[in-house]
Design a protein around this motif. Structure first.
Motif, mmCIF file in Angstrom:
data_model
loop_
_atom_site.group_PDB
_atom_site.id
_atom_site.type_symbol
_atom_site.label_atom_id
_atom_site.label_comp_id
_atom_site.label_asym_id
_atom_site.label_seq_id
_atom_site.Cartn_x
_atom_site.Cartn_y
_atom_site.Cartn_z
ATOM 1 N N ILE A 166 -7.529 -0.776 -0.390
ATOM 2 C CA ILE A 166 -7.826 0.633 -0.634
ATOM 3 C C ILE A 166 -9.279 0.765 -1.061
ATOM 4 O O ILE A 166 -9.687 0.162 -2.041
ATOM 5 N N VAL B 249 -11.888 6.111 -2.141
ATOM 6 C CA VAL B 249 -10.767 6.862 -1.574
ATOM 7 C C VAL B 249 -9.625 6.938 -2.585
ATOM 8 O O VAL B 249 -8.976 7.978 -2.746
ATOM 9 N N ILE C 175 1.437 7.220 -6.497
ATOM 10 C CA ILE C 175 0.441 8.256 -6.798
ATOM 11 C C ILE C 175 0.994 9.639 -6.467
ATOM 12 O O ILE C 175 0.863 10.588 -7.229
ATOM 13 N N ALA C 176 1.665 9.731 -5.311
ATOM 14 C CA ALA C 176 2.074 11.051 -4.831
ATOM 15 C C ALA C 176 3.277 11.613 -5.590
ATOM 16 O O ALA C 176 3.362 12.808 -5.822
ATOM 17 N N LYS D 194 -5.749 20.579 -2.715
ATOM 18 C CA LYS D 194 -4.511 20.004 -3.225
ATOM 19 C C LYS D 194 -3.438 19.857 -2.151
ATOM 20 O O LYS D 194 -2.262 20.124 -2.392
ATOM 21 N N VAL E 99 2.058 1.907 -3.457
ATOM 22 C CA VAL E 99 0.996 2.466 -4.301
ATOM 23 C C VAL E 99 0.833 3.958 -4.036
ATOM 24 O O VAL E 99 0.778 4.782 -4.948
ATOM 25 N N LEU F 297 1.850 22.420 -6.536
ATOM 26 C CA LEU F 297 0.470 22.309 -6.057
ATOM 27 C C LEU F 297 0.307 23.035 -4.730
ATOM 28 O O LEU F 297 -0.679 23.714 -4.487
ATOM 29 N N ILE G 80 -3.492 -6.279 -1.726
ATOM 30 C CA ILE G 80 -3.085 -4.889 -1.521
ATOM 31 C C ILE G 80 -4.117 -3.952 -2.125
ATOM 32 O O ILE G 80 -4.569 -2.991 -1.503
ATOM 33 N N LEU H 288 -1.343 17.583 -0.656
ATOM 34 C CA LEU H 288 -0.970 16.227 -1.034
ATOM 35 C C LEU H 288 -0.626 15.320 0.150
ATOM 36 O O LEU H 288 -1.098 14.194 0.241
ATOM 37 N N LEU I 230 0.828 -1.205 0.000
ATOM 38 C CA LEU I 230 0.000 0.000 0.000
ATOM 39 C C LEU I 230 0.861 1.252 0.000
ATOM 40 O O LEU I 230 0.582 2.226 -0.719
ATOM 41 N N VAL J 4 -5.370 8.348 2.773
ATOM 42 C CA VAL J 4 -5.451 7.063 2.057
ATOM 43 C C VAL J 4 -4.725 5.980 2.853
ATOM 44 O O VAL J 4 -5.216 4.861 3.017
ATOM 45 N N VAL K 32 -3.695 14.207 1.885
ATOM 46 C CA VAL K 32 -4.449 13.222 1.118
ATOM 47 C C VAL K 32 -3.811 11.841 1.252
ATOM 48 O O VAL K 32 -4.488 10.843 1.522
ATOM 49 N N MET K 33 -2.483 11.786 1.085
ATOM 50 C CA MET K 33 -1.808 10.492 1.176
ATOM 51 C C MET K 33 -1.947 9.910 2.575
ATOM 52 O O MET K 33 -2.102 8.708 2.739
ATOM 53 N N ILE L 140 -8.280 17.373 -0.503
ATOM 54 C CA ILE L 140 -8.229 17.105 -1.933
ATOM 55 C C ILE L 140 -8.576 18.353 -2.722
ATOM 56 O O ILE L 140 -7.889 18.725 -3.661
ATOM 57 N N LEU L 141 -9.649 19.016 -2.305
ATOM 58 C CA LEU L 141 -10.066 20.201 -3.048
ATOM 59 C C LEU L 141 -8.985 21.272 -2.978
ATOM 60 O O LEU L 141 -8.836 22.070 -3.887
ATOM 61 N N ALA M 47 -7.028 13.996 -6.890
ATOM 62 C CA ALA M 47 -6.353 15.086 -6.189
ATOM 63 C C ALA M 47 -5.058 15.445 -6.897
ATOM 64 O O ALA M 47 -4.688 16.618 -6.979
ATOM 65 N N VAL M 48 -4.369 14.430 -7.423
ATOM 66 C CA VAL M 48 -3.095 14.688 -8.080
ATOM 67 C C VAL M 48 -3.337 15.191 -9.502
ATOM 68 O O VAL M 48 -2.735 16.154 -9.956
ATOM 69 N N LEU M 49 -4.230 14.511 -10.206
ATOM 70 C CA LEU M 49 -4.590 14.953 -11.551
ATOM 71 C C LEU M 49 -5.796 15.890 -11.416
ATOM 72 O O LEU M 49 -6.308 16.097 -10.335
ATOM 73 N N VAL N 159 -11.607 15.180 2.016
ATOM 74 C CA VAL N 159 -12.184 15.862 0.857
ATOM 75 C C VAL N 159 -11.713 17.316 0.810
ATOM 76 O O VAL N 159 -11.375 17.843 -0.242
ATOM 77 N N MET O 65 3.320 10.134 -10.454
ATOM 78 C CA MET O 65 2.331 10.601 -11.423
ATOM 79 C C MET O 65 2.575 12.071 -11.756
ATOM 80 O O MET O 65 3.172 12.797 -10.976
ATOM 81 N N PRO O 66 2.129 12.504 -12.951
ATOM 82 C CA PRO O 66 2.353 13.889 -13.325
ATOM 83 C C PRO O 66 1.713 14.826 -12.305
ATOM 84 O O PRO O 66 0.731 14.483 -11.666
#
Lengths: 341, 294
Positions: free
Chosen positions: B138, B142, A28-29, A300, A24, A39, B134, A302, A21, A309, A305-306, A297-298, B149-151, A294, A32-33
Motif C-alpha cells: 500500500i 494512498v 478501514i472501511a 466521502k 486491511v 457519510l 502486505i 467510501l 490487503l 486503494v 476510495v476503497m 475522498i473529499l 477519508a474515513v476519519l 482525491v 473504523m469509526p
C-alpha cells in the motif's frame, strides 16, 4: 521447470498479499469509526433513510458475513457502487486507470533512460566531479517535493516559455479517442496517427518528468554502487588483463549483472511512485485514478476510495511480480534461491 | 611487554573523538547537520525570533497583501497579508512534530518486529515478514488518503495513517541484519551461557543494529516530512489556520506565476529541511559504513 516452480511460488505469495490487503481495506472501511451510510447521505438525511441504505448495502449484517460479501465481490472484480456517481466503481476506475498507467510507464522509462547512464558515468569517474554531481543530484531528486517540482515545471515550460501544454492528456478538441488500450501514445501508434502521438507525448512530458525525479536519482545511485561492486570482481580484472577494450568491459560484462539491483529498487520504489502520482496528477489535471481518488475522498465516497486503494495495491503487486520475473530472467541466481518478498 | 613499554607514549584518543574527527571531515554530514540544527532551532524558537509572530493565526492585513520579498517581509506576504517567513518558521514546528511522532512509534515497533523475525525465524518470521509485504503493497500516501477519508482530516490522523505503514521499512532492515548476526559467535556464546531471549535480542543484537537504525531514522525524518507536506498539499493534513508548509504551497499556487514567492518559498523550505536530514543520513552512512541502508 525450475523457472515454472519459481513462478508458481511467486504467484501464490502475491495472492496472499492481496488477500491481506483486502482485510486491511475492509478494516478501514467498516471497522473504523465513521458510518459509511451516514457519510454517503450527508448530515441532513433522516435516520430511516440511513437505515434503509445500510440494509441495502448489507451493513446491518455481522462483520464476518460482510467480509464474505466483500471478498466474493472482489474475486469477481466487483468493487461496488459509487455512492456519488451511482455507477459501478469498476467503470469509473477503468476509465481513469489507463491514464495513470500511461503516466507511470512514461516515468519508469525516463527513470531508466536517464538513471542508468548517469549511474554508469558516475561509477566510471568514481569520486570525480561527475560522480559528485550525480550523487548530489540524486539526493536533490529524492528530497524535492513532487508537487513543488510539478508546479515549477508547469510555470517554467508552460507559462514562461510556452513550449509545452500544462494540463490534460490531449489538446482540447483534439479528434482522437484512445479506445484500444486506453493509452494515448500506444493507441496513436497502433492507429498510425502521428499527430495524436506528438500531441500525447507533449502532454506526457512534464508530468512524467516531475514524477521521475526521485526515481532517476535512486536508479542512478544504485547503478553506480552496483557497477562499482561488479568492477571489483575477479573476472573484470581478468578481462582487463586479457586486453578487452574498456567499452566492451563496461557495457557487456559489467552492465548486465549491475542491471539487477536497479530493477529490484524499482519494485520497492513503486509504492511511493504511485503515491506521488496522486499529487502530480492533481497539479497537471491529469485525468487519472489519483484525481478520481482525491475527489472521492473529499466527497466521502467510501466504496470509490476503497476501490482506488485496492487497485493501487493490485498495481503494486502485479508490477513487483513482473519485475521479479524479469530479474529471474536476467539473473539465474534469483530463481534458484527462490523469490522472497 | 618491554617493547610495548619502550614505545613512545601516544596521546590517548577516545572513540567518540575519533568519530567526531571523521564526521567533521565529511562535508555532506557537516552541511546536513548544520541545516538540521538551524531548522530545529528556528522551529523551537519561532515564537521569539519570528519577525511577525502575530501572523500565525487567521488574521487579515489586507493593506500588505501579495507583497514581494523585502527587508520587512523576507519571504513576502500571502493573499491576506501575512508574513510568509513567520509562517514558514511555525510550519517547521508542525513538520518536525509530525515526523517525530510518526518515527517515535514506527522505529521501535519496526525494530522490535525485525529483531524477533530475524532471531527466532520459523513461524515468527513467516507471520511478521508476510505482514510486512502486505503493508508494503500500500503506498503510504494512498493509505493516508484512505484513513483521512474515513476519519476527519487533521494532524493526528495524518500521523496515525503514516505511522501505520512506516514501521515496515525498519522491520525489513533490522530483519536482514539480524538474520546475518544470528549465526555469529557472540550470539552463540550468549546462548551457551544461558542468557535470556530478552537479553540476546536487546543487549546482544540491538546494539549491533543501532548504527543502521540511526542512519535510517535520519533519512526517514526527511521523507516523513515530505509525505506530510504532500498530504496537506492535498488538503488532507493539517487544517488552516495552523501554518503548514504543504498547505501554504497549495494556497500560494493559485497565484502562480506572477506571485511566485507565495508557493515557491514555502516549497523551498520543505526541500531545505528534507535535504538537511538526507545529507545528515548520507554522512552518517559513510561514517558507520552501513551501505545497505537506503
Amino acid at each position: 521447470m525450475e523457472f515454472l516452480y519459481f513462478l508458481i511460488r511467486r504467484l501464490l505469495w502475491s495472492l496472499l498479499v492481496l488477500f491481506g490487503l483486502s482485510i486491511v481495506i475492509f478494516v478501514i472501511a467498516r471497522v473504523m469509526p465513521g458510518d459509511p451510510a451516514r457519510l454517503a447521505l450527508g448530515p441532513r438525511a433522516s435516520q430511516e433513510q440511513v437505515d434503509d441504505l445500510k440494509a441495502n448495502m448489507g451493513l446491518d449484517k455481522p462483520l464476518v458475513e460482510q467480509y464474505q460479501h466483500f471478498i466474493v465481490g472482489l474475486s469477481r472484480g466487483d468493487l461496488g457502487l459509487s455512492f456519488l456517481t451511482k455507477r459501478p466503481v469498476n467503470d469509473d476506475i477503468a476509465e481513469t486507470f489507463a491514464a495513470t498507467l500511461e503516466l507511470v510507464l512514461a516515468t519508469i522509462s525516463i527513470a531508466f533512460l536517464l538513471g542508468i547512464p548517469l549511474g554508469v558515468v558516475a561509477a566510471a569517474k568514481k569520486d570525480g566531479g561527475a560522480d559528485n554531481l550525480v550523487r548530489f543530484g540524486a539526493i536533490l531528486g529524492a528530497v524535492t517535493p513532487s508537487f513543488l517540482l510539478a508546479l515549477l515545471l508547469q510555470v517554467l515550460a508552460g507559462y514562461e516559455l510556452h513550449v509545452l501544454p500544462t494540463t490534460g492528456r490531449l489538446s482540447p478538441d483534439f479528434p482522437f479517442h484512445p479506445d484500444i488500450t486506453g493509452l494515448v501514445t500506444i493507441d496513436a501508434l497502433l492507429k498510425g496517427n502521428p499527430a495524436a502521438l506528438i500531441d500525447g507525448l507533449k502532454h506526457l512530458l512534464l508530468p512524467s518528468l516531475a514524477l521521475s525525479a526521485a526515481t532517476v536519482g535512486q536508479i542512478a545511485r544504485i547503478t553506480r554502487s552496483s557497477m562499482i561492486d561488479v568492477a571489483k570482481q575477479d573476472y573484470i580484472e581478468a578481462g582487463r588483463a586479457f586486453g578487452i577494450p574498456d567499452h566492451v568491459r563496461i557495457f557487456k560484462y559489467m552492465l548486465r549483472p549491475a542491471f539487477v539491483p536497479p530493477m529490484t529498487i524499482l519494485g520497492l520504489e513503486f509504492a511511493s511512485l504511485l503515491g506521488n502520482a496522486f499529487v502530480v496528477e492533481l497539479v497537471f489535471a491529469w485525468p487519472g485514478m489519483a484525481s478520481y481518488g482525491v475527489r472521492s475522498i473529499l466527497q466521502k465516497d467510501l466504496n470509490a476510495v476503497m476501490g482506488v486503494v485496492m487497485i493501487s495495491g493490485l498495481f503494486f503487486v502485479v508490477a513487483n511480480l513482473v519485475i521479479d520475473v524479469l530479474v529471474g530472467f536476467v539473473d539465474p541466481r534469483v530463481r534458484i534461491q527462490g523469490g522472497q518478498g | 611487554m618491554s617493547e610495548l613499554a619502550a614505545a613512545p607514549a601516544r596521546p590517548q584518543v577516545s572513540i567518540a573523538y575519533q568519530n567526531w574527527h571523521r564526521f567533521s571531515r565529511n562535508p555532506t554530514a557537516v552541511i546536513g547537520s548544520v541545516i538540521v540544527t538551524v531548522v530545529v532551532l528556528t522551529a523551537v524558537l519561532a515564537p521569539w525570533i519570528a519577525p511577525h509572530p502575530d501572523h500565525v493565526g487567521s488574521i487579515v492585513n489586507f493593506r500588505a497583501r501579495h507583497l514581494p520579498p523585502s527587508a520587512q517581509y523576507w519571504f513576502g506576504t500571502d493573499n491576506v497579508g501575512r508574513d510568509i517567513f513567520t509562517r514558514v518558521l511555525f510550519g517547521y514546528r508542525v513538520s518536525l512534530l509530525l515526523a517525530a511522532v510518526v518515527l517515535a512509534f514506527a522505529v521501535p515497533l519496526g525494530a522490535a518486529l525485525g529483531l524477533i523475525a530475524g532471531y527466532f525465524g520459523g513461524w515468527a518470521e513467516i507471520v511478521i515478514m508476510r505482514l510486512t509485504d502486505i503493508a508494503l503493497a500500500i503506498p503510504p500516501l494512498v493509505m493516508a488518503l484512505a484513513v483521512t477519508a474515513v476519519l476527519t482530516p487533521n494532524l493526528t490522523h495524518a500521523m496515525l495513517a503514516i505511522a501505520a505503514l512506516w514501521w515496515t521499512w525498519h522491520t525489513r532492515l533490522i530483519f536482514s541484519i539480524t538474520r546475518t548476526l544470528r549465526a555469529q559467535e557472540f550470539v552463540e556464546a550468549a546462548e551457551i551461557l544461558g542468557a535470556s531471549r530478552f537479553h540476546i535480542l536487546f543487549r546482544e543484537l540491538l546494539p549491533n543494529c543501532a548504527s543502521a537504525i540511526l542512519v535510517k531514522t535520519s533519512l526517514d525524518f526527511g521523507f516523513v516530512i515530505l509525505i506530510g507536506a504532500a498530504l496537506s498539499y492535498l488538503g488532507l493534513g493539517v487544517q488552516p489556520p495552523t501554518p503548514d508548509l504543504g498547505t501554504m504551497v497549495a494556497s500560494g499556487a493559485d497565484f502562480l506565476p506572477d506571485r511566485w514567492w507565495e508557493s515557491m518559498l514555502p516549497g523551498a523550505a520543505i526541500l531545505f529541511v528534507a535535504l538537511g536530514f538526507n545529507l545528515l543520513g548520507d554522512g552518517l552512512r559513510d561514517l558507520y559504513d552501513v551501505e545497505s541502508v537506503r
